[in-house]
Design a protein around this motif. Structure first.
Motif, PDB file in Angstrom:
ATOM      1  N   GLU B  44       8.820  12.351  71.444  1.00  0.00           N
ATOM      2  CA  GLU B  44       9.606  13.455  71.994  1.00  0.00           C
ATOM      3  C   GLU B  44      10.559  14.000  70.932  1.00  0.00           C
ATOM      4  O   GLU B  44      10.732  15.217  70.799  1.00  0.00           O
ATOM      5  N   LYS B  70      13.017  24.523  76.027  1.00  0.00           N
ATOM      6  CA  LYS B  70      11.933  23.543  75.936  1.00  0.00           C
ATOM      7  C   LYS B  70      12.280  22.458  74.916  1.00  0.00           C
ATOM      8  O   LYS B  70      12.120  21.268  75.179  1.00  0.00           O
ATOM      9  N   GLU B  74      12.977  18.358  75.384  1.00  0.00           N
ATOM     10  CA  GLU B  74      12.336  17.277  74.633  1.00  0.00           C
ATOM     11  C   GLU B  74      13.362  16.280  74.107  1.00  0.00           C
ATOM     12  O   GLU B  74      13.126  15.068  74.128  1.00  0.00           O
ATOM     13  N   ASP B 128       1.161  19.860  75.289  1.00  0.00           N
ATOM     14  CA  ASP B 128       1.913  19.453  76.474  1.00  0.00           C
ATOM     15  C   ASP B 128       0.972  19.164  77.636  1.00  0.00           C
ATOM     16  O   ASP B 128       1.233  18.274  78.444  1.00  0.00           O
ATOM     17  N   GLU B 157       8.296  18.850  82.606  1.00  0.00           N
ATOM     18  CA  GLU B 157       7.252  19.166  81.633  1.00  0.00           C
ATOM     19  C   GLU B 157       6.360  20.330  82.062  1.00  0.00           C
ATOM     20  O   GLU B 157       5.786  21.005  81.219  1.00  0.00           O
ATOM     21  N   HIS B 160       6.787  23.587  80.504  1.00  0.00           N
ATOM     22  CA  HIS B 160       6.382  23.632  79.096  1.00  0.00           C
ATOM     23  C   HIS B 160       4.937  24.102  78.955  1.00  0.00           C
ATOM     24  O   HIS B 160       4.607  24.927  78.109  1.00  0.00           O
ATOM     25  N   GLN B 161       4.096  23.555  79.819  1.00  0.00           N
ATOM     26  CA  GLN B 161       2.690  23.916  79.724  1.00  0.00           C
ATOM     27  C   GLN B 161       2.471  25.366  80.177  1.00  0.00           C
ATOM     28  O   GLN B 161       1.725  26.115  79.567  1.00  0.00           O
TER      29      GLN B 161
END
Lengths: 122, 314
Positions: B44, B70, B74, B128, B157, B160-161
């Motif tokens: 990360e 983002k 992390e 991701d 998460e 993020h994708q």
């Protein structure tokens, strides 16, 4: 066995963690910031709940860091921080002795009492 | 016959009872977890570097704010995971030392360079995406603090994708140069992404024990297949291609077949010979060394304030 494995005493962490009071000003690079446990109240009316931990030099910094680490998405409206070394925990090996006595006292639960169905509002 | 501690431990695992920090656990379980969780935390933290590279060059303010958020997530994920590892009796500094000395590994995906803005899209969608595929089952991993950290990570998460896919989608609907840029990023990130699931099952020595201890819930190959199946469908929306001529639907298996993975490249990057291994570690070490005075100053300030308070009380 590697030496970094240490026995656990306090809370979820070892008792070897330094408290802020132990910090020297000598500036040794080996000095780790103490560990703090973070508790968040998600909204008015609810308890503070343990969410995790973080390192910080003092309580104010611990609260500021907790804001950034644990409340990035409106998870809380109030933060408590407690230095991890001040958390004392029960020993899981003694769980039986501690909690066993409650097991055979079913009469502490309302469902223990067999009463007629006609009886209402009780 | 009296059951030994190890048998009792396995019985708890089999009954899906979570293991908590102060419970008895086999030394090997503790060490496997320390290795896995710290490696995950390092990933990360190092994972911020390839993207940090693009924060100042994001094409507009919206993209910039998103990328900042983002990367900040992390950092947070790294911190959740370091805390979980610390409950197993290793100190934060010890983990940093292992990272800086090269003793501890991090995901080898971050040793690839980010050459264009489209890479931010490909990383979000593929890297991701692969990470989520790995992480969702870890929300039910047998070690309590790790599972709880993963629940928080997974919640955060998914944006993020999605933001990554959105970047690629926007480029794919743009002009010819933008489409080429998106395709180029996918070409470069596809294979390293499917390598993220780790070696094939028959070459993954830790898998059997980790499955037995329910640290792992699915094997590397199972997760990889799932990921390929999903991406092979999603790419159609982008109207771009996955750079694998052997990728095709296998009716009989109910899965996509895919081409041979270049495992030689995988092992080379793990061994430190990837395109950016040195650069990434140097950046981490520099951040640690440059931050030394800040760490010390904070300690000095805390000590001074504590002393002042004592004087007042006295």
């Amino acid at each position: 066995m590697k030496q970094y494995i240490i026995k656990q005493y306090y809370g979820d962490y070892g008792e070897g963690k330094n408290g802020a009071a132990d910090i020297s000003t000598s500036g040794s690079s080996k000095q780790e910031w103490p560990l703090w446990e973070v508790f968040i109240r998600s909204k008015q009316g609810l308890d503070h709940k343990h969410v995790g931990s973080l390192h910080a030099a003092d309580a104010q910094m611990a609260i500021e860091n907790a804001r950034d680490v644990y409340t990035r998405r409106n998870e809380g409206i109030s933060i408590w921080v407690v230095e991890s070394k001040h958390i004392h925990a029960s020993n899981p090996d003694e769980a039986d002795a501690l909690y066993d006595p409650a097991n055979d006292k079913a009469y502490r639960h309302p469902t223990f009492y067999d009463l007629p169905d006609e009886l209402t509002h009780i | 016959m009296e059951k030994n501690l190890e048998q009792l431990f396995q019985e708890k695992i089999n009954k899906e009872i979570r293991i908590e920090p102060k419970d008895w656990m086999p030394e090997k379980y503790r060490q496997t977890l320390i290795r896995q969780i710290s490696q995950h935390a390092h990933s990360e933290i190092v994972g911020m570097l390839p993207e940090g590279n693009w924060i100042t060059r994001a094409p507009n303010l919206r993209r910039k704010a998103i990328l900042l958020a983002k990367v900040q997530d992390e950092a947070g994920h790294g911190l959740y995971l370091y805390s979980a590892a610390e409950t197993l009796g290793i100190s934060r500094d010890e983990m940093y030392e292992q990272l800086h000395s090269g003793k501890a590994k991090y995901s080898s995906i971050f040793n690839y360079p980010t050459l264009s803005w489209a890479d931010m899209g490909a990383i979000g969608w593929l890297v991701d995406g692969a990470a989520i595929m790995n992480q969702v089952p870890l929300c039910r991993t047998s070690y309590g603090p790790y599972a709880r950290a993963m629940v928080r990570v997974c919640k955060e998460e998914s944006f993020h994708q999605r933001q990554g896919f959105e970047i690629l989608l926007t480029l794919s609907r743009g002009n010819e140069a933008q489409r080429r840029m998106a395709q180029d990023a996918i070409n470069r990130w596809w294979w390293p992404s499917i390598m993220m699931f780790g070696p094939k099952d028959d070459e993954s020595p830790n898998t059997i024990q980790s499955m037995k201890w329910k640290i792992k819930r699915f094997t590397n190959d199972e997760l990889r297949q799932k990921f390929v199946d999903i991406c092979a469908e999603q790419i159609k929306i982008l109207n771009l291609t996955i750079p694998d001529p052997d990728l095709k639907w296998n009716e009989e298996r109910g899965h996509y077949d895919f081409g041979a993975i270049n495992w030689d490249e995988f092992w080379q990057v793990i061994a430190g010979n990837g395109p950016c291994n040195k650069q990434r570690l140097d950046a981490r070490k520099k951040a640690w060394d440059d931050g030394k005075w800040v760490r010390e100053a904070a300690c000095a300030y805390a000590a001074k304030r504590a002393a002042r308070k004592e004087v007042k009380v006295a």
